[in-house]
Design a protein around this motif. Structure first.
Motif, mmCIF file in Angstrom:
data_model
loop_
_atom_site.group_PDB
_atom_site.id
_atom_site.type_symbol
_atom_site.label_atom_id
_atom_site.label_comp_id
_atom_site.label_asym_id
_atom_site.label_seq_id
_atom_site.Cartn_x
_atom_site.Cartn_y
_atom_site.Cartn_z
ATOM 1 N N LEU A 62 0.822 -1.210 0.000
ATOM 2 C CA LEU A 62 0.000 0.000 0.000
ATOM 3 C C LEU A 62 0.856 1.261 0.000
ATOM 4 O O LEU A 62 0.547 2.229 -0.702
ATOM 5 C CB LEU A 62 -0.957 -0.003 1.198
ATOM 6 N N ALA A 63 1.939 1.260 0.783
ATOM 7 C CA ALA A 63 2.838 2.419 0.797
ATOM 8 C C ALA A 63 3.431 2.653 -0.594
ATOM 9 O O ALA A 63 3.521 3.803 -1.057
ATOM 10 C CB ALA A 63 3.942 2.220 1.832
ATOM 11 N N HIS A 64 3.821 1.576 -1.257
ATOM 12 C CA HIS A 64 4.348 1.681 -2.622
ATOM 13 C C HIS A 64 3.282 2.249 -3.571
ATOM 14 O O HIS A 64 3.567 3.127 -4.397
ATOM 15 C CB HIS A 64 4.821 0.317 -3.113
ATOM 16 N N GLN A 65 2.066 1.762 -3.444
ATOM 17 C CA GLN A 65 0.984 2.254 -4.300
ATOM 18 C C GLN A 65 0.734 3.741 -4.071
ATOM 19 O O GLN A 65 0.596 4.499 -5.034
ATOM 20 C CB GLN A 65 -0.303 1.480 -4.034
ATOM 21 N N LEU A 66 0.659 4.145 -2.806
ATOM 22 C CA LEU A 66 0.397 5.553 -2.499
ATOM 23 C C LEU A 66 1.494 6.447 -3.082
ATOM 24 O O LEU A 66 1.211 7.507 -3.646
ATOM 25 C CB LEU A 66 0.272 5.751 -0.986
ATOM 26 N N HIS A 67 2.730 6.003 -2.970
ATOM 27 C CA HIS A 67 3.855 6.772 -3.513
ATOM 28 C C HIS A 67 3.807 6.806 -5.044
ATOM 29 O O HIS A 67 3.956 7.871 -5.659
ATOM 30 C CB HIS A 67 5.173 6.180 -3.019
ATOM 31 N N THR A 68 3.594 5.665 -5.649
ATOM 32 C CA THR A 68 3.614 5.558 -7.113
ATOM 33 C C THR A 68 2.471 6.317 -7.764
ATOM 34 O O THR A 68 2.653 6.947 -8.812
ATOM 35 C CB THR A 68 3.558 4.075 -7.524
ATOM 36 N N LEU A 69 1.306 6.271 -7.150
ATOM 37 C CA LEU A 69 0.109 6.845 -7.774
ATOM 38 C C LEU A 69 -0.175 8.287 -7.373
ATOM 39 O O LEU A 69 -1.080 8.904 -7.930
ATOM 40 C CB LEU A 69 -1.113 5.979 -7.429
ATOM 41 N N ARG A 70 0.594 8.833 -6.440
ATOM 42 C CA ARG A 70 0.248 10.142 -5.869
ATOM 43 C C ARG A 70 0.087 11.241 -6.908
ATOM 44 O O ARG A 70 -0.744 12.128 -6.755
ATOM 45 C CB ARG A 70 1.240 10.543 -4.789
ATOM 46 N N ASP A 71 0.861 11.194 -7.984
ATOM 47 C CA ASP A 71 0.781 12.250 -9.002
ATOM 48 C C ASP A 71 0.022 11.833 -10.253
ATOM 49 O O ASP A 71 -0.173 12.656 -11.148
ATOM 50 C CB ASP A 71 2.196 12.683 -9.410
ATOM 51 N N ILE A 72 -0.399 10.577 -10.320
ATOM 52 C CA ILE A 72 -1.038 10.124 -11.564
ATOM 53 C C ILE A 72 -2.472 9.618 -11.390
ATOM 54 O O ILE A 72 -3.202 9.517 -12.367
ATOM 55 C CB ILE A 72 -0.197 9.037 -12.278
ATOM 56 N N ASP A 73 -2.894 9.310 -10.155
ATOM 57 C CA ASP A 73 -4.240 8.772 -9.968
ATOM 58 C C ASP A 73 -4.751 9.110 -8.565
ATOM 59 O O ASP A 73 -4.771 8.266 -7.671
ATOM 60 C CB ASP A 73 -4.251 7.255 -10.197
ATOM 61 N N PRO A 74 -5.179 10.362 -8.368
ATOM 62 C CA PRO A 74 -5.607 10.790 -7.035
ATOM 63 C C PRO A 74 -6.818 10.022 -6.491
ATOM 64 O O PRO A 74 -6.942 9.859 -5.279
ATOM 65 C CB PRO A 74 -5.914 12.275 -7.195
ATOM 66 N N LEU A 75 -7.680 9.531 -7.354
ATOM 67 C CA LEU A 75 -8.840 8.775 -6.869
ATOM 68 C C LEU A 75 -8.427 7.399 -6.350
ATOM 69 O O LEU A 75 -8.988 6.910 -5.366
ATOM 70 C CB LEU A 75 -9.905 8.667 -7.953
ATOM 71 N N ALA A 76 -7.458 6.788 -6.987
ATOM 72 C CA ALA A 76 -6.935 5.513 -6.464
ATOM 73 C C ALA A 76 -6.250 5.758 -5.125
ATOM 74 O O ALA A 76 -6.425 4.986 -4.177
ATOM 75 C CB ALA A 76 -5.965 4.880 -7.456
ATOM 76 N N VAL A 77 -5.487 6.832 -5.041
ATOM 77 C CA VAL A 77 -4.806 7.180 -3.788
ATOM 78 C C VAL A 77 -5.833 7.375 -2.677
ATOM 79 O O VAL A 77 -5.660 6.885 -1.553
ATOM 80 C CB VAL A 77 -3.918 8.438 -3.968
ATOM 81 N N ALA A 78 -6.901 8.068 -2.970
ATOM 82 C CA ALA A 78 -7.942 8.308 -1.960
ATOM 83 C C ALA A 78 -8.553 7.000 -1.476
ATOM 84 O O ALA A 78 -8.759 6.804 -0.268
ATOM 85 C CB ALA A 78 -9.019 9.235 -2.530
ATOM 86 N N ALA A 79 -8.836 6.091 -2.398
ATOM 87 C CA ALA A 79 -9.425 4.801 -2.013
ATOM 88 C C ALA A 79 -8.441 3.996 -1.157
ATOM 89 O O ALA A 79 -8.816 3.450 -0.108
ATOM 90 C CB ALA A 79 -9.816 4.014 -3.267
ATOM 91 N N ILE A 80 -7.205 3.932 -1.599
ATOM 92 C CA ILE A 80 -6.184 3.165 -0.872
ATOM 93 C C ILE A 80 -5.959 3.744 0.521
ATOM 94 O O ILE A 80 -5.855 3.016 1.503
ATOM 95 C CB ILE A 80 -4.875 3.113 -1.691
#
Length: 180
Positions: free
Chosen positions: A116-134
């Motif tokens: 999850l930490a990797h996902q939040l870091h990777t997606l922070r600038d490209i998919d804010p809605l995924a970041v919000a869900a995660i």
């Protein structure tokens, strides 16, 4: 004149991560369901905790299911495999008792939290809605890990035996899910 390379952005990455997270939450539900079934006989003191964790995982799955629907995506092809593997793991570790249940939770949640930490870091600038869900599930996953980790020593035989196997299996399932 030097040219600056632009980073390669995978526009589908957030979709794939949400699909894998959804399947993983289904697997977690099945782990806790199997453990709860067995704990009623072999680890009665864990029943209430397992019910609480199970309710969290059901909510987490619903978060990712709603996000998949919003995106118009179907669930991951590994969904049922995660469920079956989770149920088998849950039944076996539940049969083995309290320490096996706790060791499994620590191992699974350690991998999940790194993922999850990797996902939040990777997606922070490209998919804010995924970041919000995660981001909505991290605190409860951390609670599962920390609460369980406080109940077992790292040098306990159950932890030493189960943690490497469960960790490797969880990482492999995530890896396979990201490629399906």
């Amino acid at each position: 004149m030097t040219t600056r390379a632009t980073p390669l952005i995978d526009n589908d990455l957030g979709n794939r991560m949400i699909k894998v997270d959804h399947a993983g939450e289904h697997g977690a539900i099945c782990i806790y369901s199997g453990q709860l079934f067995m704990a009623r006989v072999f680890a009665r003191d864990k029943v209430d905790e397992l019910k609480e964790f199970l309710s969290h995982e059901r909510r987490h799955r619903a978060v990712f299911q709603a996000e998949l629907r919003r995106r118009g995506y179907r669930r991951c092809r590994s969904y049922w495999l995660c469920g079956l593997g989770g149920l088998v793991l849950g039944l076996i570790t539940g049969l083995c008792g309290r320490k096996a249940i706790v060791a499994t939770t620590v191992a699974v949640e350690s991998v999940v939290l790194r993922h999850l930490a990797h996902q939040l870091h990777t997606l922070r600038d490209i998919d804010p809605l995924a970041v919000a869900a995660i981001a909505t599930i991290v605190e409860e996953e951390q609670h599962h890990h920390d609460h369980s980790a406080a109940q077992i020593e790292r040098d306990d035989p159950w932890f030493r035996a189960l943690a490497p196997v469960v960790t490797a299996w969880t990482e492999a399932v995530i890896w396979m899910g990201m490629r399906s």
